[in-house]
Design a protein around this motif. Structure first.
Motif, PDB file in Angstrom:
ATOM      1  N   PRO A  80       1.000  -1.130   0.066  1.00  0.00           N
ATOM      2  CA  PRO A  80      -0.036  -0.119   0.005  1.00  0.00           C
ATOM      3  C   PRO A  80       0.856   1.242  -0.063  1.00  0.00           C
ATOM      4  N   LEU A  81       2.097   1.308   0.697  1.00  0.00           N
ATOM      5  CA  LEU A  81       2.790   2.503   0.681  1.00  0.00           C
ATOM      6  C   LEU A  81       3.224   2.646  -0.968  1.00  0.00           C
ATOM      7  N   LEU A  82       3.206   1.682  -1.673  1.00  0.00           N
ATOM      8  CA  LEU A  82       3.822   2.068  -3.076  1.00  0.00           C
ATOM      9  C   LEU A  82       2.490   2.110  -3.965  1.00  0.00           C
ATOM     10  N   GLY A  83       1.351   1.822  -3.427  1.00  0.00           N
ATOM     11  CA  GLY A  83       0.104   1.689  -4.378  1.00  0.00           C
ATOM     12  C   GLY A  83       0.045   0.568  -5.213  1.00  0.00           C
ATOM     13  N   TRP A  84       0.666  -0.711  -4.760  1.00  0.00           N
ATOM     14  CA  TRP A  84       0.583  -1.929  -5.630  1.00  0.00           C
ATOM     15  C   TRP A  84      -0.348  -2.805  -5.073  1.00  0.00           C
ATOM     16  N   GLU A  85      -0.887  -2.771  -4.074  1.00  0.00           N
ATOM     17  CA  GLU A  85      -1.515  -3.798  -3.341  1.00  0.00           C
ATOM     18  C   GLU A  85      -2.748  -4.372  -4.191  1.00  0.00           C
ATOM     19  N   SER A  86      -3.347  -3.710  -4.955  1.00  0.00           N
ATOM     20  CA  SER A  86      -4.412  -4.066  -5.792  1.00  0.00           C
ATOM     21  C   SER A  86      -3.820  -4.405  -7.303  1.00  0.00           C
ATOM     22  N   ARG A  87      -2.530  -4.308  -7.618  1.00  0.00           N
ATOM     23  CA  ARG A  87      -2.141  -4.413  -9.020  1.00  0.00           C
ATOM     24  C   ARG A  87      -1.246  -5.606  -8.918  1.00  0.00           C
ATOM     25  N   CYS A  88      -0.447  -5.995  -7.664  1.00  0.00           N
ATOM     26  CA  CYS A  88       0.239  -6.989  -7.838  1.00  0.00           C
ATOM     27  C   CYS A  88      -0.451  -8.260  -7.680  1.00  0.00           C
ATOM     28  N   ALA A  89      -0.404  -9.170  -8.764  1.00  0.00           N
ATOM     29  CA  ALA A  89      -1.277 -10.443  -8.837  1.00  0.00           C
ATOM     30  C   ALA A  89      -0.999 -11.673  -7.805  1.00  0.00           C
ATOM     31  N   VAL A  90       0.362 -11.527  -7.444  1.00  0.00           N
ATOM     32  CA  VAL A  90       0.686 -12.731  -6.548  1.00  0.00           C
ATOM     33  C   VAL A  90       2.153 -12.029  -5.706  1.00  0.00           C
ATOM     34  N   LEU A  91       2.103 -12.428  -4.558  1.00  0.00           N
ATOM     35  CA  LEU A  91       3.379 -11.999  -3.678  1.00  0.00           C
ATOM     36  C   LEU A  91       3.844 -13.232  -2.898  1.00  0.00           C
ATOM     37  N   ILE A  92       4.710 -13.625  -2.992  1.00  0.00           N
ATOM     38  CA  ILE A  92       5.538 -14.697  -2.076  1.00  0.00           C
ATOM     39  C   ILE A  92       6.785 -14.079  -1.617  1.00  0.00           C
ATOM     40  N   GLY A  93       6.789 -14.279  -0.202  1.00  0.00           N
ATOM     41  CA  GLY A  93       7.867 -13.927   0.568  1.00  0.00           C
ATOM     42  C   GLY A  93       8.894 -14.829   0.881  1.00  0.00           C
ATOM     43  N   GLY A  94      10.013 -14.762   1.580  1.00  0.00           N
ATOM     44  CA  GLY A  94      11.055 -15.668   1.673  1.00  0.00           C
ATOM     45  C   GLY A  94      10.374 -16.749   2.944  1.00  0.00           C
ATOM     46  N   ASP A  95       9.583 -16.265   3.513  1.00  0.00           N
ATOM     47  CA  ASP A  95       9.122 -17.222   4.490  1.00  0.00           C
ATOM     48  C   ASP A  95       7.650 -17.741   4.286  1.00  0.00           C
ATOM     49  N   SER A  96       7.259 -17.523   2.964  1.00  0.00           N
ATOM     50  CA  SER A  96       5.791 -17.999   2.895  1.00  0.00           C
ATOM     51  C   SER A  96       5.842 -19.453   2.441  1.00  0.00           C
ATOM     52  N   LEU A  97       6.810 -20.349   2.050  1.00  0.00           N
ATOM     53  CA  LEU A  97       6.833 -21.730   1.812  1.00  0.00           C
ATOM     54  C   LEU A  97       8.012 -22.419   2.515  1.00  0.00           C
ATOM     55  N   PRO A  98       8.325 -23.545   2.361  1.00  0.00           N
ATOM     56  CA  PRO A  98       9.216 -24.300   2.986  1.00  0.00           C
ATOM     57  C   PRO A  98      10.523 -23.936   2.562  1.00  0.00           C
ATOM     58  N   ALA A  99      10.623 -23.645   1.234  1.00  0.00           N
ATOM     59  CA  ALA A  99      11.789 -23.190   0.580  1.00  0.00           C
ATOM     60  C   ALA A  99      12.099 -21.842  -0.242  1.00  0.00           C
TER      61      ALA A  99
END
Length: 224
Positions: free
Chosen positions: A125-144
């Protein structure tokens, strides 16, 4: 601009690829240094380490401290970084135009980062991307995490696409290795953060580009 088309989806690394977050990281590191009576570190000294992660940045800021002690400082670094999040950094020049062009072409874009998911989500939301980014995966979202290909494969799957329908853009060797293992084409973002000893040619990305604006023409980085 040529008649080459954007792929169905473009996935990006975050720090050093979409976002020049080094100034935020510098503020966090310098808060740690100030609390220990150390003078501020210069941005140019920290910038090459940003894409390597928090441990690398702490090591650059405190080279005299052993690795075991620095490891215990990770939570402190993250606390400082949360307070500085989005206050000093900004998208690289040309990134907003690139994202708009991808959207205008009917394609989608997303983010696969090694940054903790909560911090990446808080930036949107700070970048105005919250509704534009179709998918977001972080470094701790998954087992690897990168360089493992799992995050890229899951990102494609969540968008309902095959890996070969996506392109991944990143400024670190881990990004390109993950893309290759996931079966995605890759773009080496030469505008990002690199150590002096890094050799992006050796990463064997499909394309190397100097600026986000070079990606406005898909013929620069997509097969005809």
């Amino acid at each position: 601009m040529s008649d080459a088309r954007f792929p169905k989806a473009v996935l990006f690394d975050l720090d050093g690829t979409l976002l020049d977050s080094a100034p935020d990281m510098l503020a966090a590191v310098n808060a740690m240094r100030a609390s220990r009576g150390e003078p501020g570190m210069l941005l140019d000294a920290l910038r090459p380490h940003v894409s390597k992660g928090g441990r690398a940045m702490i090591a650059a800021a405190f080279p005299q401290v052993d690795a075991a002690m620095r490891e215990t400082w990770i939570p402190e670094f993250l606390d400082h970084y949360r307070r500085e999040l989005g206050r000093h950094g900004a998208p690289f020049e040309g990134v907003e135009a690139l994202l708009a062009a991808i959207e205008a072409a009917g394609s989608r874009w997303g983010i696969v980062t090694n940054k903790p998911e909560a911090l990446a989500v808080a930036l949107m939301p700070l970048l105005g991307w919250e509704s534009r980014c179709a998918v977001l995966i972080g470094g701790d979202s998954l087992p690897a995490r990168k360089p493992d290909p799992l995050p890229l494969r899951v990102a494609a799957d969540r968008m309902g696409l095959a890996s070969q329908d996506c392109v991944y853009v990143g400024d670190d060797e881990r990004d390109i290795a993950a893309a290759r293992a996931a079966g995605m084409r890759s773009v080496v973002a030469l505008w990002g953060y690199r150590l002096d000893g890094d050799d992006p040619v050796a990463w064997q990305g499909d394309v190397m580009l100097d600026t986000p604006r070079a990606m406005l023409d898909p013929s620069n980085w997509m097969p005809r």
